[in-house]
Design a protein around this motif. Structure first.
Motif, PDB file in Angstrom:
ATOM      1  N   GLU A 147      -4.552   5.510 -15.346  1.00  0.00           N
ATOM      2  CA  GLU A 147      -4.297   4.100 -15.110  1.00  0.00           C
ATOM      3  C   GLU A 147      -4.254   3.332 -16.426  1.00  0.00           C
ATOM      4  O   GLU A 147      -3.444   2.411 -16.595  1.00  0.00           O
ATOM      5  N   ALA A 199       4.954   4.059  -1.462  1.00  0.00           N
ATOM      6  CA  ALA A 199       5.888   3.087  -2.031  1.00  0.00           C
ATOM      7  C   ALA A 199       7.179   2.987  -1.234  1.00  0.00           C
ATOM      8  O   ALA A 199       7.907   1.995  -1.349  1.00  0.00           O
ATOM      9  N   LEU A 210      -6.215  -0.109  -1.206  1.00  0.00           N
ATOM     10  CA  LEU A 210      -5.471   0.482  -2.317  1.00  0.00           C
ATOM     11  C   LEU A 210      -5.898  -0.164  -3.622  1.00  0.00           C
ATOM     12  O   LEU A 210      -6.533  -1.220  -3.658  1.00  0.00           O
ATOM     13  N   ARG A 211      -5.545   0.527  -4.684  1.00  0.00           N
ATOM     14  CA  ARG A 211      -5.740   0.009  -6.036  1.00  0.00           C
ATOM     15  C   ARG A 211      -4.358  -0.084  -6.663  1.00  0.00           C
ATOM     16  O   ARG A 211      -3.590   0.886  -6.633  1.00  0.00           O
ATOM     17  N   VAL A 212      -4.032  -1.257  -7.200  1.00  0.00           N
ATOM     18  CA  VAL A 212      -2.694  -1.490  -7.705  1.00  0.00           C
ATOM     19  C   VAL A 212      -2.770  -2.145  -9.074  1.00  0.00           C
ATOM     20  O   VAL A 212      -3.664  -2.963  -9.338  1.00  0.00           O
ATOM     21  N   ALA A 230      -1.561  -6.420  -0.552  1.00  0.00           N
ATOM     22  CA  ALA A 230      -1.749  -4.970  -0.422  1.00  0.00           C
ATOM     23  C   ALA A 230      -0.671  -4.363   0.457  1.00  0.00           C
ATOM     24  O   ALA A 230      -0.117  -3.300   0.141  1.00  0.00           O
ATOM     25  N   MET A 261       2.852  -4.095  -1.000  1.00  0.00           N
ATOM     26  CA  MET A 261       3.032  -2.963  -1.908  1.00  0.00           C
ATOM     27  C   MET A 261       3.581  -1.740  -1.171  1.00  0.00           C
ATOM     28  O   MET A 261       4.314  -0.936  -1.758  1.00  0.00           O
ATOM     29  N   GLY A 311       4.675  -3.477  -8.377  1.00  0.00           N
ATOM     30  CA  GLY A 311       3.489  -3.008  -9.067  1.00  0.00           C
ATOM     31  C   GLY A 311       3.374  -1.504  -8.923  1.00  0.00           C
ATOM     32  O   GLY A 311       4.227  -0.844  -8.323  1.00  0.00           O
ATOM     33  N   ILE A 352       0.995   1.593  -7.601  1.00  0.00           N
ATOM     34  CA  ILE A 352      -0.133   2.002  -6.756  1.00  0.00           C
ATOM     35  C   ILE A 352      -0.839   3.168  -7.443  1.00  0.00           C
ATOM     36  O   ILE A 352      -0.291   4.259  -7.544  1.00  0.00           O
ATOM     37  N   SER A 353      -2.053   2.931  -7.918  1.00  0.00           N
ATOM     38  CA  SER A 353      -2.773   3.984  -8.645  1.00  0.00           C
ATOM     39  C   SER A 353      -3.753   4.742  -7.766  1.00  0.00           C
ATOM     40  O   SER A 353      -4.267   5.800  -8.173  1.00  0.00           O
TER      41      SER A 353
END
Length: 938
Positions: A51, A145, A166-168, A243, A246, A254, A256-257
């Motif tokens: 990231e 995605a 999620l983490r973005v 969220a 995404m 963005g 998405i990690s």
């Protein structure tokens, strides 16, 4: 390269390892393709592993105002994973997963393959909701995605509905973790304007009741056209809106990690049926009834297959008999799968659906079957549709797979009118099928883009499709494949100005300068779908059918080291085109110079790519062809005639190497990737020389035992014992009397000569082996045991090609041990844990199941790391050791810390597995010899 990209590259090199930054012509050509029919050459390719690296990449992109596109597996079908700017490819650092709450949830990195996530969940009887056809290749980042769905997923179990958190990373480098209250609280302060903008759009949409209802209705269908603006209605909190926007945003908002999914049940009890109708309208009415009954009756998948598709596969082997019924232009069939938590419940579901279908008067039905082979024959119909077009298309054409969705009540009309469009525009090869429960239809056809007239024909077809689906039926132009470049020009037509303007404002809120995957989803270019169309020039008959889908890549040991099979084909097509055109001499020279090592020398040539390819292409066969004939045919012929001498010399060399010290020699012979040395790499775990073969014989049923030259040379363990000793113990214990073929210590299966393209030596060795095996087996009366998996595959292939006598009953080790030996023995000792590697040759022979059952019978816990090919590839583990190291880079982390033993059925594979796994790998014969005793009186 533009000045901005040059400055970006200079700064990037200060923060990223040079080995993960690519600007050379071969790399940007190879990475410039995805599974779509578009090609763009990136100016820079970078492999990102964390990231932090993505954040730095985005910082530099903002600084230099260069566009960035992210790619996971590159199986996208609509051009959303190609770029003419900076292409960021996800590396191993994003391949991670953690099962949570007993399988109820799973936290995943975007670089994990979907099928691998399901493998993690399998012990819990769970799976992720999305089930795209590409799940064995597609990665979580792309699945989320693109909001991919599939046959069983429907609209309820896709990423949008099963995402827990999620983490973005946004374009400004900010990370938002929606599962972390502190992260959310900080984001509300730092990005108040963004969240306020989303809240305003939500109020605007909700304030237009007619549009809001239309949005809700369109998302009751499968729909991936444009941004998921249903998020503005489904949630009150702008963080939740963000969220869910995404999902399906195709990397335009963005990165998405990490994503956490709520999982769904994977019911173990399944049944399938194939139902043929002579009337399309009745067939589609049956679909409507099945859709209404799906929750109460265990219906998990209903595939509609039109009459063109049925006719396209009729006559192919392995299909059920009912498909040979005459089919008219209005015929169609349904392929139905039921799932339940128990056999009793499955019985109830089957009976209920049979009664329901009877009301719609099918022409013929197979009835519901639970037999795995029979069900596989039903699903072979569905799986055969893509190859029916892909393999039969003309050279130079491509394969387009589009998907639309109609309201289910209008499905019959939709099928008929789409079929009429194929005829109108001359795409007579087109096939139509789809996930009928959701009104989702796929159509596959093979346009050519080699002339302006062909491009214009394709454009006219797409305009008509858009008018039909979006205009006449208000359906979805993209149901599950993502908007990409192909439908971006039609988003406004499908949604209308009001929704379109909301989508444009969403893009502007997240990416005001248009740096994230420009042209995808949102575009003002009405001809974008006609630009940068991928050329598919003839290259070689062996690979001309390749559609560049990328399904081969997870099985390839060189993928990520040098080139994948897909990339080998892409580059060879370009080389051949340049050779024919007589232009681009400088580009041609550069491509050829890199191709020798990155394509040919590092190809394992095991054919594993063919096992994953929808049209069965073995790219390794082309690499062997390009390798050319053996440069030392006389030496190969000498070796074939004097194999006894060669193996004796090899054993002497092993003894000398151990006297000198294998670890010392390993340090002296190490090399950098691509570096050539006269002396091959000596592994630190170099096997010892094998002891002389034990005498066979004994009382019992005769079996001819062919001990391969590699097992006559390399010992099984530190004591020097041979695999043959363990094999003879097992065979005698089970009541067999093994016998060696005459002249056994001078025989060879021919694999080394096949690898070297030494045709005369190969023919000589196989002829000698054929004669010896016939004598030992009594002209085929007795079985033949082949003890090394690659050798067994070579011998079986030679027999299939008519080079060995058809009377020979050939058995690979796993097949013979599972079928004829283990049933006569008793497992008396079990290992607590065991790691299994299935060699690619075992997969090729269909022996993987037998090998797995054998290994599982000898342990309490079996671990099978997902390594399709170890990359040792005969002698390449010595001459191109980086291939073996790269392929096994994930082996050690995949093994339980307490695992102390590994097993396989290829001696050369075991060398690399021991070297890189950190535990000894032994033969399946040695394992069974240790674990068994006779089950009754001897």
């Amino acid at each position: 390269m533009t000045p901005a990209h040059a400055d970006f590259l200079q700064d990037l090199r200060q923060t990223m390892p040079a080995a993960r930054i690519f600007t050379d012509p071969l790399s940007i050509l190879a990475y410039g393709t995805d599974a779509s029919f578009y090609r763009l050459r990136p100016q820079i390719v970078v492999r990102v592993e964390s990231e932090d690296e993505v954040a730095e990449l985005l910082r530099l992109a903002r600084l230099h105002r260069v566009a960035v596109t992210f790619r996971a597996a590159g199986t996208s079908l609509s051009g959303q994973a190609v770029s003419d700017s900076v292409l960021a490819v996800l590396g191993d650092g994003f391949n991670r997963g953690e099962v949570l709450e007993g399988g109820e949830r799973i936290r995943l990195g975007p670089g994990m393959i979907g099928a691998h996530a399901n493998a993690m969940l399998s012990p819990y009887g769970r799976k992720i909701g999305p089930d795209p056809a590409s799940i064995n290749t597609a990665k979580i980042g792309g699945i989320a995605a693109n909001n991919s769905s599939g046959m069983c997923c429907g609209t309820r179990d896709n990423s949008y509905h099963t995402m827990r958190s999620l983490r973005v990373l946004l374009l400004d480098g900010t990370a938002l973790d929606t599962a972390d209250p502190a992260s959310v609280a900080a984001f509300r302060v730092s990005h108040a304007d963004l969240l306020d903008g989303l809240a305003q759009l939500s109020r605007q949409l909700a304030g237009d009741p007619q549009l809001a209802e239309r949005v809700r209705r369109k998302y009751r269908l499968k729909n991936t056209t444009g941004y998921g603006i249903n998020a503005l209605l489904d949630f009150a909190d702008p963080v939740d809106m963000l969220a869910h926007l995404m999902i399906g945003s195709e990397g335009t908002l963005g990165f998405i990690s990490e994503i956490t999914f709520d999982t769904v049940a994977e019911h173990p009890h399944k049944a399938s049926a194939l139902v043929l109708f002579d009337d399309l309208e009745r067939c589609c009415h049956a679909v409507s009834a099945l859709s209404a009954a799906r929750d109460a009756s265990g219906v998990s998948a209903v595939e509609l297959i039109d009459s063109r598709s049925i006719r396209a596969v009729q006559g192919k082997p392995g299909l059920p008999d009912l498909l040979y019924q005459p089919v008219g232009p209005d015929s169609a069939c349904l392929l139905i799968e039921l799932r339940a938590e128990s056999d009793a419940r499955l019985d109830q579901h089957s009976a209920a659906i049979e009664r329901l279908l009877a009301d719609y008067r099918p022409q013929v039905s197979s009835g519901f079957s639970r037999d795995a082979r029979e069900c596989e024959s039903y699903w072979a119909l569905r799986k055969g549709l893509f190859p029916a077009v892909g393999a039969a298309r003309s050279v130079g054409t491509t394969v387009v797979i589009e998907d639309v969705a109609f309201p289910v009540p209008q499905l019959a009309d939709g099928v008929a009118k789409l079929s009429a469009l194929f005829d109108k525009h001359g795409y007579h090869e087109a096939l139509l099928f789809g996930h009928a429960l959701d009104g989702n239809l796929h159509f596959v056809f093979a346009p050519g883009f080699e002339s302006p007239a062909e491009v214009a024909r394709y454009d006219a077809f797409m305009q008509d499709v858009s008018d039909l689906v979006a205009g006449e039926y208000d359906g979805s132009l993209k149901a599950e494949h993502g908007t990409g470049r192909n439908v971006a020009p039609f988003v406004r037509q499908e949604w209308g100005d009001a929704a379109w303007n909301i989508m444009r404002r969403i893009k502007a809120l997240f990416d005001p300068d248009g740096l994230l995957n420009p042209g995808v989803i949102i575009t003002d270019n009405e001809r974008l779908h006609l630009e940068n169309l991928k050329p598919m020039p003839a290259a070689d008959d062996l690979v001309d059918r390749c559609t560049e889908c990328g399904f081969c890549e997870p099985a390839c040991p060189s993928h990520g080291l040098t080139l994948s099979p897909r990339q080998r084909v892409v580059a060879w097509r370009r080389i051949r085109q340049l050779e024919r055109d007589g232009e681009g001499a400088m580009e041609l020279a550069v491509l050829k110079a890199g191709y020798r090592y990155r394509a040919i020398a590092t190809c394992a040539a095991t054919g594993m790519c063919a096992t994953r390819c929808p049209v069965g292409i073995n790219t390794g066969a082309l690499m062997k062809k390009l390798q050319g004939p053996s440069k030392r045919p006389a030496l190969a012929a000498f070796a074939a005639r004097h194999m006894r001498l060669m193996t004796a010399a090899a054993r002497t060399g092993l003894r000398l190497a151990h006297l000198a010290g294998a670890r010392r020699l390993n340090a002296l012979t190490r090399r950098q990737p691509g570096e050539r040395k006269i002396i091959p790499l000596i592994p630190a775990s170099l096997p010892r020389a094998a002891a002389p073969l034990p005498k066979p014989g004994g009382d019992g049923e005769p079996v001819a035992l062919f001990v391969s030259c590699v097992n006559r040379t390399l010992a099984e363990g530190e004591g020097g014992e041979s695999v043959a000793a363990h094999t003879i113990n097992l065979l005698r214990r089970a009541g067999f009397a093994p016998v060696y073929p005459p002249g056994h210590d001078g025989l060879c299966c021919g694999q080394p000569f096949a690898s070297a393209n030494a045709a005369d030596a190969l023919a000589s060795s196989q002829a000698s082996l054929n004669d010896a095996l016939l004598q030992a087996s009594g002209n085929g009366r007795h079985p033949v045991y082949l003890d090394n998996s690659p050798c067994a595959a070579r011998v079986k292939q030679a027999q299939a090609e008519g080079l060995l006598d058809a009377r020979l009953q050939l058995f690979d080790a796993a097949g013979f041990l599972a079928e004829k030996v283990l049933p006569r023995l008793e497992i008396t000792r079990r290992l607590p844990q065991l790691a299994l590697h299935i060699p690619c040759s075992a997969t090729e022979m269909g022996a993987a199941g037998s090998l797995t059952r054998l290994a599982a019978s000898c342990c309490d816990e079996l671990t099978v790391p997902d390594i399709a090919c170890c990359g040792f590839a005969g002698d390449k583990g010595f001459t191109v050791p980086e291939l073996n190291a790269h392929s096994l880079r994930r082996l050690k982390p995949a093994l339980p810390e307490t695992c102390r033993h590994g097993v396989s059925m290829s001696r050369t594979c075991q060398i690399g597995l021991t070297e890189h796994g950190g535990i000894p790998y032994r033969s399946i014969e040695a394992l069974l010899d240790f674990c068994t005793t006779p089950s009754g009186p001897s």
